[in-house]
Design a protein around this motif. Structure first.
Motif, PDB file in Angstrom:
ATOM      1  N   ALA A 148      33.165  34.047  26.816  1.00 52.43           N
ATOM      2  CA  ALA A 148      32.319  34.028  28.012  1.00 52.43           C
ATOM      3  C   ALA A 148      33.046  33.404  29.200  1.00 52.43           C
ATOM      4  CB  ALA A 148      31.030  33.282  27.725  1.00 52.43           C
ATOM      5  N   ASP A 149      33.893  32.408  28.920  1.00 47.98           N
ATOM      6  CA  ASP A 149      34.630  31.734  29.998  1.00 47.98           C
ATOM      7  C   ASP A 149      35.606  32.666  30.703  1.00 47.98           C
ATOM      8  OD1 ASP A 149      33.343  29.340  29.633  1.00 47.98           O
ATOM      9  OD2 ASP A 149      34.938  28.432  28.426  1.00 47.98           O
ATOM     10  N   ALA A 150      35.984  33.757  30.034  1.00 47.14           N
ATOM     11  CA  ALA A 150      36.953  34.682  30.643  1.00 47.14           C
ATOM     12  C   ALA A 150      36.424  35.233  31.955  1.00 47.14           C
ATOM     13  CB  ALA A 150      37.276  35.817  29.680  1.00 47.14           C
ATOM     14  N   GLY A 151      35.125  35.524  32.015  1.00 44.40           N
ATOM     15  CA  GLY A 151      34.543  36.047  33.247  1.00 44.40           C
ATOM     16  C   GLY A 151      34.661  35.058  34.394  1.00 44.40           C
ATOM     17  N   LYS A 152      34.431  33.774  34.101  1.00 39.81           N
ATOM     18  CA  LYS A 152      34.550  32.736  35.133  1.00 39.81           C
ATOM     19  C   LYS A 152      35.990  32.626  35.620  1.00 39.81           C
ATOM     20  CE  LYS A 152      31.007  30.084  32.711  1.00 39.81           C
ATOM     21  NZ  LYS A 152      30.738  28.845  31.952  1.00 39.81           N
ATOM     22  N   HIS A 153      36.925  32.701  34.672  1.00 42.29           N
ATOM     23  CA  HIS A 153      38.335  32.591  35.055  1.00 42.29           C
ATOM     24  C   HIS A 153      38.784  33.792  35.886  1.00 42.29           C
ATOM     25  CE1 HIS A 153      38.777  29.850  31.314  1.00 42.29           C
ATOM     26  NE2 HIS A 153      38.568  29.129  32.392  1.00 42.29           N
ATOM     27  N   LEU A 154      38.318  34.971  35.523  1.00 42.46           N
ATOM     28  CA  LEU A 154      38.686  36.162  36.292  1.00 42.46           C
ATOM     29  C   LEU A 154      38.147  36.071  37.717  1.00 42.46           C
ATOM     30  CD1 LEU A 154      38.158  39.014  33.669  1.00 42.46           C
ATOM     31  CD2 LEU A 154      40.331  38.298  34.688  1.00 42.46           C
ATOM     32  N   ALA A 155      36.967  35.468  37.866  1.00 43.75           N
ATOM     33  CA  ALA A 155      36.399  35.319  39.203  1.00 43.75           C
ATOM     34  C   ALA A 155      37.225  34.352  40.047  1.00 43.75           C
ATOM     35  CB  ALA A 155      34.958  34.835  39.105  1.00 43.75           C
ATOM     36  N   ARG A 156      37.812  33.350  39.407  1.00 45.17           N
ATOM     37  CA  ARG A 156      38.564  32.325  40.145  1.00 45.17           C
ATOM     38  C   ARG A 156      40.029  32.695  40.374  1.00 45.17           C
ATOM     39  NH1 ARG A 156      37.802  26.740  37.215  1.00 45.17           N
ATOM     40  NH2 ARG A 156      39.106  26.108  38.987  1.00 45.17           N
ATOM     41  N   VAL A 157      40.558  33.583  39.537  1.00 39.38           N
ATOM     42  CA  VAL A 157      41.993  33.847  39.608  1.00 39.38           C
ATOM     43  C   VAL A 157      42.358  34.691  40.827  1.00 39.38           C
ATOM     44  CG1 VAL A 157      42.133  35.991  38.269  1.00 39.38           C
ATOM     45  CG2 VAL A 157      43.967  34.298  38.098  1.00 39.38           C
ATOM     46  N   GLY A 158      41.376  35.383  41.400  1.00 35.84           N
ATOM     47  CA  GLY A 158      41.620  36.133  42.628  1.00 35.84           C
ATOM     48  C   GLY A 158      42.634  37.249  42.454  1.00 35.84           C
ATOM     49  N   ASP A 159      43.508  37.408  43.459  1.00 36.93           N
ATOM     50  CA  ASP A 159      44.455  38.522  43.443  1.00 36.93           C
ATOM     51  C   ASP A 159      45.726  38.219  42.659  1.00 36.93           C
ATOM     52  OD1 ASP A 159      45.661  36.719  45.109  1.00 36.93           O
ATOM     53  OD2 ASP A 159      45.637  37.999  46.904  1.00 36.93           O
ATOM     54  N   ARG A 160      45.704  37.131  41.874  1.00 40.68           N
ATOM     55  CA  ARG A 160      46.881  36.838  41.043  1.00 40.68           C
ATOM     56  C   ARG A 160      46.969  37.763  39.831  1.00 40.68           C
ATOM     57  NH1 ARG A 160      45.386  31.597  42.620  1.00 40.68           N
ATOM     58  NH2 ARG A 160      44.233  31.183  40.700  1.00 40.68           N
ATOM     59  N   LEU A 161      45.917  38.548  39.586  1.00 46.81           N
ATOM     60  CA  LEU A 161      45.922  39.485  38.469  1.00 46.81           C
ATOM     61  C   LEU A 161      45.702  40.909  38.964  1.00 46.81           C
ATOM     62  CD1 LEU A 161      43.926  38.117  35.394  1.00 46.81           C
ATOM     63  CD2 LEU A 161      46.367  38.472  35.625  1.00 46.81           C
ATOM     64  N   SER A 162      46.474  41.837  38.433  1.00 44.93           N
ATOM     65  CA  SER A 162      46.300  43.249  38.752  1.00 44.93           C
ATOM     66  C   SER A 162      45.043  43.779  38.063  1.00 44.93           C
ATOM     67  CB  SER A 162      47.513  44.048  38.284  1.00 44.93           C
ATOM     68  OG  SER A 162      47.575  44.031  36.860  1.00 44.93           O
ATOM     69  N   GLY A 163      44.617  44.951  38.486  1.00 41.29           N
ATOM     70  CA  GLY A 163      43.466  45.580  37.857  1.00 41.29           C
ATOM     71  C   GLY A 163      43.692  45.836  36.379  1.00 41.29           C
ATOM     72  N   ASN A 164      44.910  46.256  36.007  1.00 43.14           N
ATOM     73  CA  ASN A 164      45.202  46.518  34.599  1.00 43.14           C
ATOM     74  C   ASN A 164      45.102  45.255  33.761  1.00 43.14           C
ATOM     75  OD1 ASN A 164      45.637  49.236  35.012  1.00 43.14           O
ATOM     76  ND2 ASN A 164      47.859  49.055  35.209  1.00 43.14           N
ATOM     77  N   ARG A 165      45.589  44.134  34.318  1.00 39.09           N
ATOM     78  CA  ARG A 165      45.535  42.882  33.565  1.00 39.09           C
ATOM     79  C   ARG A 165      44.116  42.345  33.475  1.00 39.09           C
ATOM     80  NH1 ARG A 165      51.240  39.567  34.555  1.00 39.09           N
ATOM     81  NH2 ARG A 165      52.528  41.179  33.555  1.00 39.09           N
ATOM     82  N   ARG A 166      43.318  42.561  34.509  1.00 47.96           N
ATOM     83  CA  ARG A 166      41.915  42.160  34.431  1.00 47.96           C
ATOM     84  C   ARG A 166      41.210  42.930  33.322  1.00 47.96           C
ATOM     85  NH1 ARG A 166      39.394  39.509  38.585  1.00 47.96           N
ATOM     86  NH2 ARG A 166      40.760  38.857  40.285  1.00 47.96           N
ATOM     87  N   ALA A 167      41.501  44.221  33.236  1.00 45.91           N
ATOM     88  CA  ALA A 167      40.888  45.044  32.192  1.00 45.91           C
ATOM     89  C   ALA A 167      41.345  44.581  30.808  1.00 45.91           C
ATOM     90  CB  ALA A 167      41.243  46.517  32.413  1.00 45.91           C
ATOM     91  N   LEU A 168      42.619  44.226  30.692  1.00 48.86           N
ATOM     92  CA  LEU A 168      43.141  43.712  29.417  1.00 48.86           C
ATOM     93  C   LEU A 168      42.378  42.460  28.973  1.00 48.86           C
ATOM     94  CD1 LEU A 168      46.920  43.321  28.568  1.00 48.86           C
ATOM     95  CD2 LEU A 168      45.321  41.480  28.093  1.00 48.86           C
TER      96      LEU A 168
END
Length: 308
Positions: A148-168
């Motif tokens: 569940a924490d992954a969603g919070k981290h993805l929201a905070r990481v901003g543009d440091r992750l590509s779309g492909n890595r977010r999906a991963l």
């Protein structure tokens, strides 16, 4: 170089109530702002550590770990809890011999022996065979919370992750949720890596049965210990020294006494992905570049399919 953190007078007085006058105090904190650890020596030459936890949650986890799970490691394999002060979030611990494996240049046989003993000690700590019912429930809840924490981290990481890595990362979180009730529970260390494993060449050769060696491994730093799937204790090793050393991973599981289950083999890269996105939040926020780099390296290996 950061300035040394002096031992507060109130903590010194508290420690001296337990061990007597101190002859030496040395700052042994990690190079981060919230780390508070002091290496102390009493008038008899005995060494101890005073540790002040950064939060009440870390204090509760570590004191519970020292009282409930750490004794299973055996004499001299981990510090012993001498005294605690909940008001100050402080612990007084015995010292164990050795130097962190991460700071040593070991021979190949020594390095394998260290990981073999690391595996044996973690198997004892995990205590799966005697896991209480509440521990099993807590371990399953911990897996679900990590996902569940992954969603919070993805929201905070901003543009440091590509779309492909977010999906991963999202796929990894979903897969952890599907596997949660299939994963072996245990009382994990929570930060099992070479920095928290002390190797002593001069110590007694009392390695676990069938694992004779010229050195001895001990474990320290249990502030992240908790009930969780035991596979989570393999993540930082898989993202660190095992990356280019299959022999160390093999030695570890020889010591652990069993291979990964099918569910654990699936879960390990998923937990690594969730750890990686956490690194990309924590590292930049605290100026810990090594943490950020670990997260990026892990995601790169996962994308290329070379994690395991």
């Amino acid at each position: 170089m950061r300035p040394a953190k002096p031992l507060p007078s109130s903590l010194r007085a508290w420690a001296e109530q337990a061990v007597g006058p101190l002859s030496c105090v040395r700052d042994a904190s990690h190079p981060r702002e919230n780390s508070r650890v002091w290496d102390i020596t009493d008038s008899l030459g005995r060494r101890f550590f005073v540790k002040q936890s950064p939060t009440a949650a870390f204090y509760e986890r570590e004191t519970f770990g020292y009282r409930s799970a750490v004794p299973a490691l055996g004499f001299g394999r981990a510090p012993r809890l001498v005294d605690t002060d909940a008001r100050r979030l402080a612990m007084l611990l015995t010292a164990v011999p050795g130097t962190p494996v991460s700071r040593l240049t070991l021979t190949v046989p020594e390095h394998r022996a260290a990981h073999r003993q690391f595996g044996a000690l973690l198997r004892r700590l995990h205590g799966t065979e005697k896991m209480p019912a509440q521990g099993r429930r807590a371990a399953e809840a911990a897996a679900e919370r990590t996902a569940a924490d992954a969603g919070k981290h993805l929201a905070r990481v901003g543009d440091r992750l590509s779309g492909n890595r977010r999906a991963l990362v999202r796929r990894a979180a979903d897969h952890v949720l599907r596997l949660a009730d299939l994963l072996t529970p245990g009382h994990i260390h929570g930060d099992a890596r070479e920095r928290n494993a002390l190797w002593s060449r001069s110590g007694p050769a009392a390695a676990p049965a069938g694992m004779r060696s010229s050195g001895r491994l001990s474990m320290i730093d249990f502030e992240r210990s908790r009930y969780a799937p035991v596979v989570q204790d393999f993540v930082r090793l898989a993202c660190g020294p095992w990356q280019d050393r299959d022999d160390l991973r093999t030695a570890f599981f020889q010591g652990y006494g069993r291979p990964l289950t099918d569910a654990e083999r699936q879960a390990l890269p998923c937990f690594a992905a969730l750890d990686a996105v956490s690194c990309l939040v924590h590292g930049p926020a605290h100026g810990e570049h090594e943490v950020t780099e670990r997260g990026l390296r892990t995601l790169d290996r996962l994308e290329r399919g070379t994690f395991l």
